[in-house]
Scaffold this active site. Structure first.
Site, mmCIF file in Angstrom:
data_model
loop_
_atom_site.group_PDB
_atom_site.id
_atom_site.type_symbol
_atom_site.label_atom_id
_atom_site.label_comp_id
_atom_site.label_asym_id
_atom_site.label_seq_id
_atom_site.Cartn_x
_atom_site.Cartn_y
_atom_site.Cartn_z
ATOM 1 C CB CYS A 94 -32.231 1.227 -75.338
ATOM 2 S SG CYS A 94 -32.889 2.770 -76.188
ATOM 3 C CD GLU A 111 -33.827 -0.401 -70.551
ATOM 4 O OE1 GLU A 111 -34.441 -1.287 -71.088
ATOM 5 O OE2 GLU A 111 -33.854 0.672 -70.671
#
Ligand code: CDP
Length: 798
Positions: A373, A743
């Site tokens: 993230c 991600e």
């Protein structure tokens, strides 16, 4: 005119080639070289004693029995660390973190002492022989408790810290947002919790510190995603000369953000090696990793959308409460207190928005790592897409149509978001169309209607995501003051073979394969002729490491730029070899030729040989260079994920029927690797939505400290995926148009699963079930027709 002699880029393994991963040769043969594979002569082993309590004052620590055990060389406590000013260390968020506890323990599993012995078993036995007397204190396990009247102050070690609040932060236009809410026909409100989760790399953290008194050199082999930052931290904190520190990240068995922070085990192994003048190895076990190293998420949201009744979003208002655990150690490089949470709603054309955030301490392990993230963007996208789904339901609008009418359109780029980010490029509606077609949207809606008549609950969830990837630009992003950029060094040998080194560090993403493809694209050297090395600070150029999918946007760009510098020199060599002026030389892949006589040319390999054997007068010999790349902006990939499910109303069990992913990450260097990244991300998204959580009981005991409780999906549980790659919007500012992707699916995926389940039970009036959507929570929501919010409660008999 003669026909081009340019090389076939796919054949030489350039951009767009699904080249097999070169690193897999050693991995599948069992020849990877991980930290725990390294054994040095005379090496000792370090084990950590951890606190059984979440919050307690330390009354005494008696280590005498541990010292008496044969084979024990050293027992370290916080008191001993303090004599060297090492009991506390700075965190990446400008807080302090205990290395070994001195005054209090502040979370279950906190490091209290460690033992260095001949082998790990002796060290573990000796840890058990250490006698610690604790005086238990009440534990705080969520933000509401942290700010309650009379709450015990967790960080009473700090001056000017009268309570448990770390920060109050805001961004956006408060007054403008308030005005827009006054104009709204409908206000849609949703309260959500994104639960604490853990990256869970297969390989835990570890280090081997090897201090050599004779040379004064400290070498540390360790599991770090950012070796150069660790070198700087060791130099600054331990006050060792930087040129005498060598950090080596060998093969890493997954990082996912977990291997960015500095952990007490690293510090203790370094100090122990300096004191004992022997190599000291620390290898964490699974529970140690789950209970004490960087977790992610744990944010509560109160979100509101101001809406016109035709579906136009007028404003967004959000308040986030972030539980940071005992130390504020978010690993994030921005000046924004809550990372990039305000990247939320970037893909929607929202006129005005306001976000407030409060961070608090609790008696839980510290963290806030960017688990797959880009610094809280996972929470940002989850909140966004759950709020969008709820708003569409509140308006009685089709959720796909509601998204489409609010998207930033193709003509609006570059687009400034209400929170100030600048989106580089995208084709949002096109991605949605591809996804809707692939999932058979209209058909599914019909089937859903029919199924409902027969008591069958089918649901369809949509989620979109746009992720700011490539921290950073040095104007806005830094870690401990060090600006965010990255680097690549390319040395082309005389035979045209090359070695490339970057400041990034692969942990499974395949850099050894893809970076060589960028060189192939720029220079026409076959990818197999380029070896890629990362992770050794004595040889790699300075870089900020790999996390937040920043490698391709930053280090990947540096690879392009250094190859272009090499090509510029090779052009001068070509002009010399062809006996024409440089202006008369043209380039096609792998070859320079004379513009007026295209058959006369020299290959890049011939130029390489000339750099060592036949350079023009005055030219510096050799063909090597270094590039540092400071990105002008973040890259903004976009994706649409669609999930269909069937929910069993009797049990609350839900099964995934179909998953469609449409990812636009700009130019794909290696389509196969990109697909692998997306599949991995979707698997983690499914895990978050379905099964994975760490929670705490009232005493702060961690539930989820082993893989019986913290469930990782295997291939058996994981559903299949249908991936789409037909939408490609190159980043206008990246040298090869690539955007990050590693991600995206983990970021955007979770909301699609939750939206699908909520859609399936739409008739019940339930607006929210917080993750994980365990069967009993779904069953409770259906049966009692109410929302099921917050972390799953832990009952006394659990
Ligand atoms: O920083 P990290 O390597 O984790 O993430 P990334 O930059 O998104 O790259 C993940 C992997 O996908 C790397 O091997 C990249 O080179 C590859 N990739 C690609 O082939 N094409 C893209 N447009 C983006 C990434």
């Amino acid at each position: 005119m003669s026909v081009s002699q340019a090389l076939d880029e796919i054949k030489i393994g350039g951009l767009g080639a699904s080249r097999r991963r070169v690193e897999d040769d050693r991995f599948i043969r069992g020849k990877g070289n991980y930290t725990d594979d390294i054994t040095l002569p005379g090496m000792l082993h370090l084990e950590i004693l951890r606190s059984p309590l979440a919050h307690a004052r330390i009354k005494s620590i008696d280590t005498s029995k541990a010292w008496d055990i044969p084979g024990v060389h050293l027992v370290l406590t916080g008191e001993m660390m303090a004599t060297r000013n090492l009991a506390w260390m700075p965190t990446l968020s400008y807080d302090t973190q205990a290395v070994l506890a001195t005054d209090k323990v502040r979370f279950q599993g906190q490091e209290v002492a460690c033992v260095i012995a001949d082998d790990p078993y002796i060290a573990k036995d000796a840890c058990e022989a250490i006698d610690v007397e604790y005086e238990p204190l009440p534990a705080i396990v969520n933000p509401a408790q942290a700010v309650a009247d009379g709450a015990p102050v967790i960080r009473d070690d700090k001056e000017n810290q009268p309570d448990n609040v770390i920060y109050n932060w805001e961004v956006g236009d408060r007054a403008g947002t308030d005005r827009a809410f006054e104009q709204a026909d409908v206000v849609s409100r949703l309260q959500l919790h994104y639960p604490r989760s853990h990256p869970s790399p297969i390989e835990c953290c570890g280090s081997i510190a090897d201090f050599n008194r004779a040379t004064s050199k400290l070498t540390v082999y360790m599991t770090t995603q950012a070796p150069h930052i660790i070198r700087a931290a060791v130099a600054l904190v331990a006050e060792l000369p930087e040129h005498m520190i060598r950090i080596v990240s060998p093969d890493i068995g997954g990082g996912f953000g977990n291997k960015v922070p500095v952990y007490p085990g690293y510090v203790c192994s370094i100090l122990a090696s300096i004191l004992l003048e022997r190599p000291v190895k620390w290898i964490e076990d699974k529970s140690g990793n789950l209970i004490s190293t960087g977790f992610a998420r744990d944010i509560y949201l109160d979100g509101e959308l101001a809406l016109r009744k035709d579906g136009k979003i007028l404003a967004v208002r959000m308040h986030a409460d972030a539980d940071h655990g005992a130390f504020f150690s978010d690993a994030q490089p921005s000046k924004f207190k809550i990372g990039l949470l305000h990247s939320t709603f970037a893909c929607y054309d929202v006129p005005v928005a306001h976000l407030t955030a409060r961070g608090t301490y609790s008696n839980k392990a510290p963290g806030g790592v960017a688990y797959r993230c880009s610094f809280r963007v996972t929470e940002a996208m989850f909140f966004q897409e759950r709020m969008i789904a709820a708003a569409a339901a509140d308006l009685g609008m089709d959720p796909a149509e509601f998204r489409r009418m609010n998207f930033v359109t193709d003509e609006q780029f570059p687009h400034r978001t209400p929170f100030g980010f600048l989106l580089d490029s995208g084709q949002y509606a096109k991605c949605l169309d591809v996804g809707l077609k692939a999932i058979g949207y209209e058909d599914f809606r019909r089937q859903q209607e029919e199924a409902r008549k027969r008591g069958k609950l089918l649901g369809l969830g949509i989620s979109t995501m746009t992720e700011p990837l490539g921290a950073g630009n040095s104007r806005e992003y830094d870690i401990l003051g060090i600006k965010m950029f990255d680097s690549a060094e390319l040395k082309v040998h005389m035979t045209g073979k090359a070695i490339l080194r970057t400041g990034a560090k692969t942990q499974g993403q395949g850099h050894e394969t893809t970076w060589a493809q960028i060189v192939a694209h720029e220079l026409g050297l076959p990818a197999e002729d380029v070896i890629v090395e990362e992770g050794d600070t004595d040889t790699a150029p300075f870089g900020m490491g790999t996390y937040a999918s920043r490698s391709t946007p930053v280090a990947g760009a540096a690879v392009s730029m250094v190859a272009r510098k090499i090509r510029a020199k090779a052009r001068r060599l070509a002009a010399h070899l062809l006996e024409v002026s440089e202006e008369d030389v043209e380039w096609e892949l792998g070859r320079f030729y004379v513009r007026s006589s295209p058959d006369r040319g020299v290959t890049i390999q011939e130029c390489a040989m000339a750099a060592y054997s036949n350079m023009p007068d005055g030219m510096e010999p050799g063909l090597e260079n270094t590039a540092y790349y400071d990105p002008p902006n973040l890259t903004w990939p976009f994706a649409v994920y669609l999930v269909t499910v069937e929910v069993d109303p009797e049990t609350g069990v839900w099964d995934v029927l179909n998953i469609v992913a449409v990812d636009d990450c700009g130019v794909r260097i290696n389509p196969m690797i990109v697909e692998g990244q997306i599949m991995g991300g979707l698997t983690e998204a499914y895990a978050m939505a379905n099964m994975q959580f760490i929670t705490f009981d009232a005493e702060g005991n961690c539930v989820g400290a082993n893989y019986m409780d913290y469930l990782l999906p295997t291939a058996w549980e994981t559903p299949g995926f249908e991936l789409h790659s037909e939408v490609v919007t190159p980043s206008p500012h990246h040298p090869i148009g690539a955007k990050g992707v590693g991600e995206c699916a983990a970021v955007g995926g979770p909301a699609a699963f939750v939206n699908a389940v909520i859609d399936a039970i739409a008739g019940t009036g339930v607006r929210n079930i917080d993750m994980p959507l365990l069967p009993d929570r779904v069953w409770e929501a259906i049966t009692h027709r109410h929302d099921v919010s917050g972390a799953p409660p832990v009952r006394a008999d659990d």
